[in-house]
Scaffold this motif. Structure first.
Motif, PDB file in Angstrom:
ATOM      1  N   UNK A  65       1.123  -1.085   0.211  1.00 14.96           N
ATOM      2  CA  UNK A  65      -0.090  -0.374   0.489  1.00 14.96           C
ATOM      3  C   UNK A  65       0.575   1.043  -0.302  1.00 14.96           C
ATOM      4  N   UNK A  66       1.117   2.077  -1.267  1.00 12.51           N
ATOM      5  CA  UNK A  66       2.022   2.917  -1.210  1.00 12.51           C
ATOM      6  C   UNK A  66       1.144   4.411  -1.224  1.00 12.51           C
ATOM      7  N   UNK A  67       1.833   4.939  -0.146  1.00 12.18           N
ATOM      8  CA  UNK A  67       0.924   6.467  -0.061  1.00 12.18           C
ATOM      9  C   UNK A  67       2.329   7.355   0.184  1.00 12.18           C
ATOM     10  N   UNK A  68       1.671   8.224  -1.193  1.00 15.97           N
ATOM     11  CA  UNK A  68       2.260   9.630  -1.477  1.00 15.97           C
ATOM     12  C   UNK A  68       1.540  11.142  -0.806  1.00 15.97           C
ATOM     13  N   UNK A  69       2.274  10.894   0.658  1.00 15.90           N
ATOM     14  CA  UNK A  69       1.618  12.222   1.369  1.00 15.90           C
ATOM     15  C   UNK A  69       2.673  14.114   1.333  1.00 15.90           C
ATOM     16  N   UNK A 132       5.046   9.589  -8.769  1.00 19.66           N
ATOM     17  CA  UNK A 132       3.341   8.989  -8.411  1.00 19.66           C
ATOM     18  C   UNK A 132       2.110   9.189  -9.938  1.00 19.66           C
ATOM     19  N   UNK A 133       2.952  10.498 -10.858  1.00 23.06           N
ATOM     20  CA  UNK A 133       2.100  10.627 -11.358  1.00 23.06           C
ATOM     21  C   UNK A 133       2.369   9.755 -13.428  1.00 23.06           C
ATOM     22  N   UNK A 134       3.633   8.670 -12.820  1.00 19.85           N
ATOM     23  CA  UNK A 134       3.791   7.666 -13.638  1.00 19.85           C
ATOM     24  C   UNK A 134       2.820   6.704 -13.382  1.00 19.85           C
ATOM     25  N   UNK A 135       2.500   6.300 -12.260  1.00 22.64           N
ATOM     26  CA  UNK A 135       1.527   5.661 -11.700  1.00 22.64           C
ATOM     27  C   UNK A 135      -0.162   5.851 -11.195  1.00 22.64           C
ATOM     28  N   UNK A 136      -0.243   6.829 -12.392  1.00 21.51           N
ATOM     29  CA  UNK A 136      -1.383   7.028 -12.068  1.00 21.51           C
ATOM     30  C   UNK A 136      -2.151   8.297 -12.033  1.00 21.51           C
ATOM     31  N   UNK A 137      -1.068   9.228 -11.524  1.00 16.57           N
ATOM     32  CA  UNK A 137      -1.701  10.457 -10.653  1.00 16.57           C
ATOM     33  C   UNK A 137      -1.325  11.300 -11.900  1.00 16.57           C
ATOM     34  N   UNK A 138      -2.489  11.201 -12.415  1.00 20.39           N
ATOM     35  CA  UNK A 138      -2.666  13.066 -14.016  1.00 20.39           C
ATOM     36  C   UNK A 138      -2.372  13.476 -13.092  1.00 20.39           C
ATOM     37  N   UNK A 139      -3.302  14.649 -11.849  1.00 17.62           N
ATOM     38  CA  UNK A 139      -3.080  15.617 -11.696  1.00 17.62           C
ATOM     39  C   UNK A 139      -1.822  16.080 -10.693  1.00 17.62           C
ATOM     40  N   UNK A 140      -1.144  15.133 -10.097  1.00 16.10           N
ATOM     41  CA  UNK A 140      -0.021  15.167  -9.257  1.00 16.10           C
ATOM     42  C   UNK A 140      -1.016  15.814  -7.831  1.00 16.10           C
ATOM     43  N   UNK A 141      -1.687  15.433  -7.688  1.00 15.66           N
ATOM     44  CA  UNK A 141      -2.409  16.139  -6.259  1.00 15.66           C
ATOM     45  C   UNK A 141      -2.293  14.736  -5.062  1.00 15.66           C
ATOM     46  N   UNK A 142      -2.133  15.300  -4.158  1.00 17.91           N
ATOM     47  CA  UNK A 142      -1.867  14.453  -2.373  1.00 17.91           C
ATOM     48  C   UNK A 142      -3.268  14.184  -1.619  1.00 17.91           C
ATOM     49  N   UNK A 143      -3.485  13.107  -0.908  1.00 19.76           N
ATOM     50  CA  UNK A 143      -3.029  12.225  -1.634  1.00 19.76           C
ATOM     51  C   UNK A 143      -3.216  10.859  -2.295  1.00 19.76           C
ATOM     52  N   UNK A 150       1.256  -9.192  -5.079  1.00 16.36           N
ATOM     53  CA  UNK A 150       2.304  -9.879  -4.509  1.00 16.36           C
ATOM     54  C   UNK A 150       2.976  -9.587  -5.798  1.00 16.36           C
ATOM     55  N   UNK A 151       2.348  -9.697  -7.023  1.00 20.35           N
ATOM     56  CA  UNK A 151       2.700  -9.810  -8.363  1.00 20.35           C
ATOM     57  C   UNK A 151       3.503  -9.215  -8.971  1.00 20.35           C
ATOM     58  N   UNK A 152       3.945  -7.670  -8.254  1.00 19.66           N
ATOM     59  CA  UNK A 152       4.188  -6.693  -8.934  1.00 19.66           C
ATOM     60  C   UNK A 152       3.261  -5.737  -9.275  1.00 19.66           C
ATOM     61  N   UNK A 153       1.826  -5.916  -9.837  1.00 19.08           N
ATOM     62  CA  UNK A 153       1.205  -5.247 -10.598  1.00 19.08           C
ATOM     63  C   UNK A 153       0.296  -4.265 -10.182  1.00 19.08           C
ATOM     64  N   UNK A 154       0.241  -2.546 -10.333  1.00 23.68           N
ATOM     65  CA  UNK A 154      -1.194  -1.776  -9.575  1.00 23.68           C
ATOM     66  C   UNK A 154      -2.361  -2.567  -9.193  1.00 23.68           C
ATOM     67  N   UNK A 155      -2.516  -2.689  -8.842  1.00 25.48           N
ATOM     68  CA  UNK A 155      -3.924  -3.326  -9.183  1.00 25.48           C
ATOM     69  C   UNK A 155      -5.830  -2.599  -8.625  1.00 25.48           C
ATOM     70  N   UNK A 156      -5.261  -1.232  -7.639  1.00 22.47           N
ATOM     71  CA  UNK A 156      -5.645   0.153  -6.848  1.00 22.47           C
ATOM     72  C   UNK A 156      -5.728   1.238  -7.191  1.00 22.47           C
ATOM     73  N   UNK A 171      -7.099  -4.330  -0.132  1.00 20.55           N
ATOM     74  CA  UNK A 171      -6.297  -4.828   0.056  1.00 20.55           C
ATOM     75  C   UNK A 171      -6.767  -6.711  -0.336  1.00 20.55           C
ATOM     76  N   UNK A 172      -7.392  -6.503  -0.106  1.00 17.52           N
ATOM     77  CA  UNK A 172      -8.530  -8.364  -0.045  1.00 17.52           C
ATOM     78  C   UNK A 172      -8.700  -8.397  -1.526  1.00 17.52           C
ATOM     79  N   UNK A 173      -8.667  -7.819  -1.985  1.00 16.61           N
ATOM     80  CA  UNK A 173      -9.206  -7.981  -3.761  1.00 16.61           C
ATOM     81  C   UNK A 173      -7.327  -8.243  -4.486  1.00 16.61           C
ATOM     82  N   UNK A 174      -6.113  -7.061  -3.879  1.00 18.14           N
ATOM     83  CA  UNK A 174      -4.667  -7.664  -4.241  1.00 18.14           C
ATOM     84  C   UNK A 174      -3.928  -8.990  -3.788  1.00 18.14           C
ATOM     85  N   UNK A 175      -5.137  -9.549  -3.331  1.00 20.47           N
ATOM     86  CA  UNK A 175      -4.347 -10.860  -2.849  1.00 20.47           C
ATOM     87  C   UNK A 175      -4.720 -11.888  -4.033  1.00 20.47           C
TER      88      UNK A 175
END
Length: 175
Positions: A65-69, A132-143, A150-156, A171-175
């Motif tokens: 769970x990666x949180x940009x803040x 964070x922008x590369x990971x989908x945060x097109x606005x660059x806003x926070x949080x 676990x497979x290294x794929x962004x799921x949410x 988190x449950x969806x990520x398993x």
């Protein structure tokens, strides 16, 4: 060319298109697709607020769970107790929360004195903002929160304050 030859070419083309589409879906579902932003996340030379290097390869194989803040961001600060609570709850289930501070190291150190958390906090700075922008945060806003399977794929992903209920479901969806 006669009509029969054209028909054979069209049928073969359609079969090739269908095969390509199905293969693409399979690669995506199995996690074999290489997401450059996830690779960049793990390849980054992260540092803790006190300047010590952080080995992000230890995070691989976990639900992240990666949180940009930032300390100057009220919704970021408001959601941190929830993130901390869920980190403690999910720790034994191979889930790790990681806070990427888009702030100066001194501001982050000062903030963590009054608001300590049980999960790793790393310095993001401008590089973290770009990630964070590369990971989908097109606005660059926070949080901004990204959950990596676990497979290294962004799921949410979620821009804005995330609720406890949203986090639990993701988190449950990520398993």
């Amino acid at each position: 060319m006669n009509r029969r030859q054209w028909l054979i070419i069209v049928v073969i083309s359609l079969l090739a298109l269908l095969g390509g589409a199905l293969t693409s879906q399979w690669i995506s579902k199995t996690g074999l697709a290489n997401d450059p932003s996830i690779k960049a996340f793990f390849a980054n030379s992260w540092q803790s607020p006190d300047g010590k290097p952080v080995n992000s390869t230890e995070w691989q194989g976990k639900v992240l769970v990666v949180n940009f803040w930032a300390s100057w961001c009220p919704p970021c600060v408001e959601e941190m107790p929830t993130l901390d609570l869920l980190q403690q709850e999910f720790l034994q289930q191979n889930v790790l929360f990681v806070g990427i501070g888009i702030d100066s190291p001194s501001n982050i150190r000062e903030f963590l004195k009054s608001t300590p958390v049980s999960y790793p906090i790393v310095i993001g700075g401008l590089e973290g903002s770009n990630l964070s922008k590369q990971m989908g945060n097109s606005q660059g806003a926070l949080p901004y929160t990204v959950i990596i399977s676990t497979k290294g794929k962004a799921v949410y992903t979620k821009l804005g304050k995330i609720s406890e209920e949203e986090l639990r479901k993701a988190i449950k969806y990520a398993f």
